[in-house]
Write a protein that holds these residues in place. Structure first.
Motif, short mmCIF file in Angstrom:
data_model
loop_
_atom_site.label_atom_id
_atom_site.label_comp_id
_atom_site.label_asym_id
_atom_site.label_seq_id
_atom_site.Cartn_x
_atom_site.Cartn_y
_atom_site.Cartn_z
N VAL A 182 0.86 -1.20 0.00
CA VAL A 182 0.00 0.00 0.00
C VAL A 182 0.89 1.24 0.00
CG1 VAL A 182 -1.68 1.38 1.28
CG2 VAL A 182 -1.95 -1.11 1.15
N SER A 183 0.66 2.13 -0.94
CA SER A 183 1.39 3.41 -0.96
C SER A 183 0.65 4.42 -0.09
CB SER A 183 1.50 3.93 -2.39
OG SER A 183 2.36 3.10 -3.15
N LEU A 184 1.39 5.42 0.38
CA LEU A 184 0.83 6.38 1.35
C LEU A 184 1.33 7.78 1.07
CD1 LEU A 184 -0.77 6.82 4.03
CD2 LEU A 184 1.35 6.31 5.24
N VAL A 185 0.40 8.73 1.00
CA VAL A 185 0.73 10.16 0.82
C VAL A 185 0.04 10.95 1.91
CG1 VAL A 185 0.57 12.18 -0.69
CG2 VAL A 185 1.01 9.91 -1.67
N GLY A 186 0.79 11.81 2.59
CA GLY A 186 0.23 12.67 3.63
C GLY A 186 0.06 14.10 3.14
N PHE A 187 -0.12 14.99 4.08
CA PHE A 187 -0.30 16.41 3.74
C PHE A 187 0.16 17.25 4.94
CE2 PHE A 187 -1.99 20.37 2.46
CZ PHE A 187 -2.39 20.29 1.13
N ASP A 188 1.08 18.18 4.70
CA ASP A 188 1.61 19.16 5.66
C ASP A 188 3.13 19.14 5.69
OD1 ASP A 188 -0.77 20.29 6.51
OD2 ASP A 188 -1.01 18.92 8.19
N ASP A 189 3.74 17.96 5.52
CA ASP A 189 5.19 17.78 5.66
C ASP A 189 5.65 18.19 7.05
OD1 ASP A 189 7.71 16.94 4.90
OD2 ASP A 189 8.31 18.92 4.19
N GLU A 190 5.03 17.58 8.06
CA GLU A 190 5.53 17.76 9.42
C GLU A 190 6.95 17.21 9.52
OE1 GLU A 190 3.00 16.31 12.47
OE2 GLU A 190 1.18 17.23 11.64
N SER A 191 7.72 17.70 10.47
CA SER A 191 9.12 17.30 10.58
C SER A 191 9.27 15.79 10.74
CB SER A 191 9.78 18.02 11.76
OG SER A 191 9.10 17.75 12.97
N SER A 192 8.30 15.14 11.41
CA SER A 192 8.38 13.70 11.62
C SER A 192 8.24 12.91 10.32
CB SER A 192 7.29 13.25 12.60
OG SER A 192 7.39 13.93 13.83
N ALA A 193 7.63 13.50 9.30
CA ALA A 193 7.37 12.77 8.06
C ALA A 193 8.66 12.27 7.43
CB ALA A 193 6.60 13.65 7.08
N ALA A 194 9.72 13.05 7.51
CA ALA A 194 11.00 12.68 6.90
C ALA A 194 11.71 11.58 7.68
CB ALA A 194 11.91 13.90 6.78
N TYR A 195 11.27 11.30 8.91
CA TYR A 195 11.95 10.32 9.76
C TYR A 195 11.10 9.09 10.04
CZ TYR A 195 15.13 14.20 10.31
OH TYR A 195 16.01 15.22 10.05
N MET A 196 9.96 8.97 9.36
CA MET A 196 9.19 7.72 9.42
C MET A 196 9.97 6.60 8.76
SD MET A 196 5.25 8.63 8.53
CE MET A 196 4.96 6.88 8.22
N ILE A 197 9.55 5.38 9.03
CA ILE A 197 10.13 4.23 8.35
C ILE A 197 9.01 3.56 7.54
CG2 ILE A 197 11.31 2.02 8.60
CD1 ILE A 197 12.42 3.04 11.26
#
Length: 340
Positions: A276-291
Motif C-alpha cells: 500500500v502506498s501512502l501520501v500525507g499532507f503538511d510535511d511535518e518534521s516527523s514525516a521525513a523520519y518515518m520508516i
C-alpha cells in the motif's frame, strides 16, 4: 524598577538628560526631529532611571496598542506553529508585538478568544483557520484590520492567505495515478467540520476530480472520515479493512492521520509501500523520519505567516488588502511505489 518603587516621570527623564519633556516624548514615541546627541542623552537617562513606559497610558494617548492579536487553533501543531513563527519574524523589525490566543478548534473557544483580543484593543487581528462564521468575520473586518490565514472566505477574499488545497489534493492523487494506482483511499475529516474550514474539504474535491479526470468513478467506500488526529488514521484503516474493499494507496488529508494509518498497516502486516502506498499532507518534521520516510505535500507555513504579518502592516498603513494564494509542494520520499 523594583515592585513598589517610585514611578519615573517624563519630567524626571528630561531633567536627567537636560532636555525638554517634549523631546523625551518624541524619543519615546519614536518620532523624528530629535538630534542624535539628544536621543542618546534621553536613552541614557531612561537606562539610568530604569524607566518603564506605561503602555496603557500610551495606548490611550495615541489610539494604538502596538499589539497584533493572533488567534491560532492548536499550540503545538507543526503547521500552525510554523505560521506563528512566520508572524513573529514578520513583526520582528517593527514596533508591534503579537498577542496570542488559542481557539483549540472549538467555535465557542474561538469566539471567546477573539473577544478577549478585541477587548484588549489590539490594533489588528490575524486569524489562523478556525470555524468562526464568515458573517461574524465580515462584521469584525468592517471595524478592525483583519487577515485570515489558512482559510478561504468568499466574502473576504482580499483578506485571505491560503494554500490552493484543491490543486494540492488533485496533484497528490494524480501522482498516485501516474504510479499505476486506481483504488485510492482518501482519509478526510468529518464532512460537516471540513466544509466549515474549507481547506480539508477542498483537498477532498481535488481527490475526487483527479479520479474523474482519469475516468475512475469515486467509490464512497474508499473515503473515510477522521478527525485530523493520529488515532483516527488508525481507526480509518481498520474500518477500510473491515469493509473488504481492496485498495493500493492512501491519500490522507494531513500527516497526523497518515502516521496513524501507517501504524495500522504495520500492525496488520501490510507493507508500505510494497503493498500500500501512502501520501500525507503538511510535511511535518516527523514525516521525513518515518520508516519509510513519507511522501507528503508541504505547506509553506512560515512563508504564510510572514505574508500575514506583512499584509497586516500594510492594512495598518491604510493600504487595501489583497488575496495571497500559495501552492503546496509535493515532497517525494519513499512511501509510494508503482502499483503492479
Amino acid at each position: 524598577m523594583a515592585a513598589g518603587s517610585k514611578k519615573i516621570t517624563i519630567q524626571e527623564i528630561a531633567d536627567k538628560a537636560e532636555v525638554s519633556p517634549s523631546t523625551v516624548s518624541r524619543v519615546l514615541r519614536g518620532t523624528t526631529g530629535v538630534s542624535h546627541n539628544k536621543y542618546q542623552a534621553v536613552m541614557e537617562a531612561v537606562d539610568e532611571l530604569n524607566y518603564r513606559p506605561n503602555i496603557f497610558a500610551q495606548s490611550l494617548a495615541s489610539g494604538q496598542s502596538m499589539t497584533i492579536g493572533v488567534l491560532t487553533q492548536n499550540f503545538g501543531s507543526p503547521f500552525y506553529d510554523g505560521i506563528l513563527r512566520g508572524i513573529l519574524e514578520g513583526l520582528e523589525e517593527t514596533n508591534y508585538w503579537p498577542l496570542f490566543a488559542d481557539g483549540r478548534w472549538q467555535k465557542e473557544n474561538e469566539i471567546r478568544a477573539l473577544n478577549m483580543l478585541l477587548d484588549r484593543q489590539v490594533d489588528g487581528i490575524i486569524i489562523l483557520g478556525g470555524q468562526i462564521p464568515e458573517a461574524a468575520l465580515c462584521e469584525i473586518a468592517a471595524e478592525n484590520p483583519l487577515i485570515v490565514v489558512a482559510r478561504q472566505l468568499k466574502s473576504l477574499t482580499q483578506h485571505c492567505i491560503y494554500v490552493d488545497n484543491y490543486q494540492a489534493g488533485y496533484r497528490a492523487v494524480s501522482y498516485l495515478l501516474e504510479r499505476g494506482h486506481r483504488d485510492i483511499v482518501h482519509i478526510t475529516a468529518d464532512m460537516n467540520y471540513a466544509a466549515a474550514v474549507d481547506d480539508v474539504f477542498n483537498r477532498y474535491r481535488g481527490y475526487e476530480q483527479a479520479l474523474l479526470d482519469a475516468d475512475i468513478e469515486p467509490d464512497p467506500r474508499l473515503v473515510v472520515q477522521g478527525n485530523l488526529q493520529q488515532q483516527s488514521g488508525v481507526l480509518a484503516v481498520e474500518m477500510l479493512l473491515g469493509r473488504g474493499r481492496t485498495f493500493s494507496a492512501i491519500f490522507s488529508a494531513n500527516d497526523q492521520m497518515a502516521f496513524g494509518a501507517s501504524l495500522a498497516l504495520y500492525r496488520r502486516g501490510i507493507r508500505v509501500p510494497d503493498e500500500v502506498s501512502l501520501v500525507g499532507f503538511d510535511d511535518e518534521s516527523s514525516a521525513a523520519y518515518m520508516i519509510p520516510p513519507m511522501t507528503t505535500l508541504r505547506q509553506p507555513a512560515v512563508e504564510m505567516g510572514q505574508a500575514a504579518a506583512k499584509a497586516m502592516l500594510e492594512l495598518l498603513k491604510g493600504n487595501p488588502p489583497k488575496e495571497i494564494v500559495f501552492d503546496a509542494e509535493l515532497i517525494i520520499r519513499e512511501t509510494v511505489a508503482r502499483n503492479r
